[in-house]
Design an enzyme around this catalytic site. Structure first.
Site, PDB file in Angstrom:
ATOM      1  N   ASN A 165       0.849  -1.201   0.000  1.00 17.25           N
ATOM      2  CA  ASN A 165       0.000   0.000   0.000  1.00 17.25           C
ATOM      3  C   ASN A 165       0.882   1.246   0.000  1.00 17.25           C
ATOM      4  O   ASN A 165       2.107   1.159   0.007  1.00 17.25           O
ATOM      5  CB  ASN A 165      -0.955  -0.020   1.196  1.00 17.25           C
ATOM      6  CG  ASN A 165      -0.181  -0.097   2.496  1.00 17.25           C
ATOM      7  OD1 ASN A 165       0.537   0.819   2.861  1.00 17.25           O
ATOM      8  ND2 ASN A 165      -0.298  -1.232   3.184  1.00 17.25           N
ATOM      9  N   ASP A 198      -4.189  -6.241   5.035  1.00 12.86           N
ATOM     10  CA  ASP A 198      -5.207  -7.100   5.634  1.00 12.86           C
ATOM     11  C   ASP A 198      -5.167  -8.510   5.050  1.00 12.86           C
ATOM     12  O   ASP A 198      -5.573  -9.463   5.704  1.00 12.86           O
ATOM     13  CB  ASP A 198      -6.603  -6.495   5.415  1.00 12.86           C
ATOM     14  CG  ASP A 198      -6.766  -5.215   6.219  1.00 12.86           C
ATOM     15  OD1 ASP A 198      -6.193  -5.150   7.324  1.00 12.86           O
ATOM     16  OD2 ASP A 198      -7.429  -4.271   5.732  1.00 12.86           O
ATOM     17  N   LYS A 235       9.632 -16.392 -10.688  1.00  6.98           N
ATOM     18  CA  LYS A 235       8.861 -15.263 -11.215  1.00  6.98           C
ATOM     19  C   LYS A 235       7.755 -15.766 -12.150  1.00  6.98           C
ATOM     20  O   LYS A 235       8.036 -16.572 -13.057  1.00  6.98           O
ATOM     21  CB  LYS A 235       9.831 -14.342 -11.971  1.00  6.98           C
ATOM     22  CG  LYS A 235       9.216 -13.049 -12.404  1.00  6.98           C
ATOM     23  CD  LYS A 235      10.257 -12.180 -13.096  1.00  6.98           C
ATOM     24  CE  LYS A 235       9.566 -11.042 -13.803  1.00  6.98           C
ATOM     25  NZ  LYS A 235      10.432 -10.365 -14.749  1.00  6.98           N
TER      26      LYS A 235
HETATM   27  O1  C5P Z   1      -9.189  -2.469  10.894  1.00  7.29           O
HETATM   28  P1  C5P Z   1      -8.133  -1.609  10.348  1.00  7.29           P
HETATM   29  O2  C5P Z   1      -7.067  -2.387   9.635  1.00  7.29           O
HETATM   30  O3  C5P Z   1      -8.595  -0.463   9.548  1.00  7.29           O
HETATM   31  O4  C5P Z   1      -7.469  -0.953  11.672  1.00  7.29           O
HETATM   32  C1  C5P Z   1      -6.337  -0.154  11.611  1.00  7.29           C
HETATM   33  C2  C5P Z   1      -5.482  -0.342  12.843  1.00  7.29           C
HETATM   34  O5  C5P Z   1      -5.248  -1.734  13.077  1.00  7.29           O
HETATM   35  C3  C5P Z   1      -4.118   0.272  12.653  1.00  7.29           C
HETATM   36  O6  C5P Z   1      -3.681   0.734  13.902  1.00  7.29           O
HETATM   37  C4  C5P Z   1      -3.273  -0.900  12.144  1.00  7.29           C
HETATM   38  O7  C5P Z   1      -1.902  -0.729  12.439  1.00  7.29           O
HETATM   39  C5  C5P Z   1      -3.864  -2.064  12.906  1.00  7.29           C
HETATM   40  N1  C5P Z   1      -3.831  -3.337  12.171  1.00  7.29           N
HETATM   41  C6  C5P Z   1      -3.164  -4.420  12.694  1.00  7.29           C
HETATM   42  N2  C5P Z   1      -3.138  -5.623  12.020  1.00  7.29           N
HETATM   43  C7  C5P Z   1      -3.774  -5.755  10.848  1.00  7.29           C
HETATM   44  C8  C5P Z   1      -4.467  -4.668  10.307  1.00  7.29           C
HETATM   45  C9  C5P Z   1      -4.479  -3.464  10.985  1.00  7.29           C
HETATM   46  O8  C5P Z   1      -2.575  -4.297  13.767  1.00  7.29           O
HETATM   47  N3  C5P Z   1      -3.726  -6.916  10.214  1.00  7.29           N
END
Ligand code: C5P
Length: 406
Positions: A210, A279, A289
């Site tokens: 990202n 996520d 590759k």
């Molecule tokens: O639910 P969302 O991803 O939007 O929440 C954002 C918060 O959760 C941020 O503080 C991010 O660092 C943390 N986060 C996390 N692990 C993930 C996704 C997001 O700790 N897999």
């Protein structure tokens, strides 16, 4: 305005060829709201004119021990009393030697000896002079007196020699100045901060990621370290330099971040999750590759662990009050509602919400506009600020929450 706003800085310039660089430092200090009084050694006046420094600082420049026009005033005593910080840049072997031995045969060394303000010294000289045991012993002596030394850079000198001795760059000196001036209100705290993006590979050269630059997380790490916290920064790939005094743990993927955070969380009083964790990750990765040629490719993605949610759950289950958990929510719509939902769902103490749809806020830029919501429904909306200032305001709010907990 920054942490330098309204600070009174005495800038001592000594006779190094790099004295001209101090002119830019004066401008930088003033740009951040600082007031600068320049004191020059006699040899410094041969390298750069007091007139230049007076024009740039907007103040009278001092370089004589005795003022003919105001004989009743003792300049070294008055100047020693009036400042929040003394900065000597560039500092020659001669001035360092004077200070190490308490010699006061010029105005600058007399002021520093008579001053109770903290002193930052930025040496600059030929590398043989710098590395000479006499200079090194004098530098070690200054450290025992509580002076803050900023190492010179390595490189080619004006004299053509290579080695350590070039005046440090302004951003490095600035960090030391900010640390010295900062109130140590986070002393004794151990803070884990995550920053940057994660990368989720699907073959040896490609990954899912990202736009996070890591700037907000690094600004928080820098600010917390300046304020006396022991900071561990678990960071995904960024182009940013490691903040001074911070333990940097470099990771690439969300799973690595998960491992490193979980291994350390037990020692932490605060966890701030500013990272933009991916996520999802590709369910499987290719050893080689992936070749082009197919009209389309399909990837299955599986969910990564939600690190923050897991920390919030562990906290709930254990009934412990620490660590204090701070999350970030970057949202493009309904940002306040979404942020509040995450605060509750992840059992956080505070959430920092930014509307990434706004101009100059969120990813990649140096500014941010955030709203903080805490577990007691306290809410604070900050204006558009630099990420550095935003970081300090987040830490101010965090301190209030910590006070409530004690
Ligand atoms: O639910 P969302 O991803 O939007 O929440 C954002 C918060 O959760 C941020 O503080 C991010 O660092 C943390 N986060 C996390 N692990 C993930 C996704 C997001 O700790 N897999």
């Amino acid at each position: 305005m920054t942490q330098l706003a309204d600070k009174k800085i005495l800038l001592g310039i000594t006779g190094s060829i790099s004295a001209y660089k101090a002119a830019d430092w004066v401008r930088a200090l003033r740009k951040e709201g600082g007031t600068v009084t320049v004191v020059m050694t006699e040899s410094a006046t041969k390298f750069i004119s007091p007139l230049t420094m007076a024009a740039l600082s907007g103040n009278r420049v001092y370089h004589h021990m005795f003022k003919d026009d105001e004989p009743e005033k003792i300049p070294h005593i008055n100047l020693a009393r009036e400042h929040d910080l003394n900065l000597i840049a560039p500092a020659t072997a001669q001035t360092i030697g004077r200070l190490a031995h308490g010699l006061t045969d010029d105005l600058l060394s007399a002021i520093i000896l008579a001053s109770s303000a903290p002193t930052v010294v930025c040496p600059a000289m030929n590398s043989k002079m710098y590395l000479h045991p006499a200079t090194q012993t004098n530098i070690a002596t200054l450290k025992t007196y509580g002076y803050h030394l900023v190492d010179p850079d390595n490189g080619t000198m004006a004299c053509g020699e290579e080695g350590p001795g070039r005046l440090t760059e302004w951003p490095v000196a600035r960090q030391t100045i900010l640390k010295v001036l900062a109130k140590q209100d986070l002393a004794g705290e151990s803070i884990l901060i995550t920053a940057g993006p994660t990368r989720e590979p699907f073959d040896p050269v490609r990954f899912l990621s990202n736009r996070s630059s890591g700037k907000m997380g690094y600004a928080l790490a820098e600010a917390a370290s300046q304020r006396g916290a022991r900071v561990t920064l678990v960071s995904g790939p960024t182009t940013l330099p490691a903040p001074a005094g911070v333990e940097l743990i470099a990771i690439t993927s969300a799973q690595q971040m998960h491992r490193e955070v979980m291994a350390r969380v037990g020692e932490m009083s605060v966890v701030i999750k500013a990272a933009a964790v991916s996520d999802y990750r590709p369910a499987s990765t290719y050893d080689h590759k992936v070749k082009k040629g197919q009209p389309s490719l399909q990837f299955e993605l599986i969910a990564n662990p939600d690190i923050l949610k897991e920390l919030g759950q562990d906290k709930k289950n254990s009934g412990c009050v620490t660590p204090l958990l701070v999350g970030f929510a970057a949202e493009s719509q309904n940002h306040l509602e979404e942020g509040s939902r995450k605060l509750r769902e992840k059992n956080l103490d505070m959430i920092v919400i930014n509307d990434i749809g706004g101009a100059n806020t969120g990813f990649e830029v140096d500014t941010n506009r955030v709203t903080m919501i805490d577990r007691n429904n306290g809410r604070e909306e900050l204006p558009l600020l630099s990420k550095e200032e935003t970081a300090h305001r987040i830490l101010d709010r965090l301190l209030q929450l910590m006070e409530g907990k004690r």
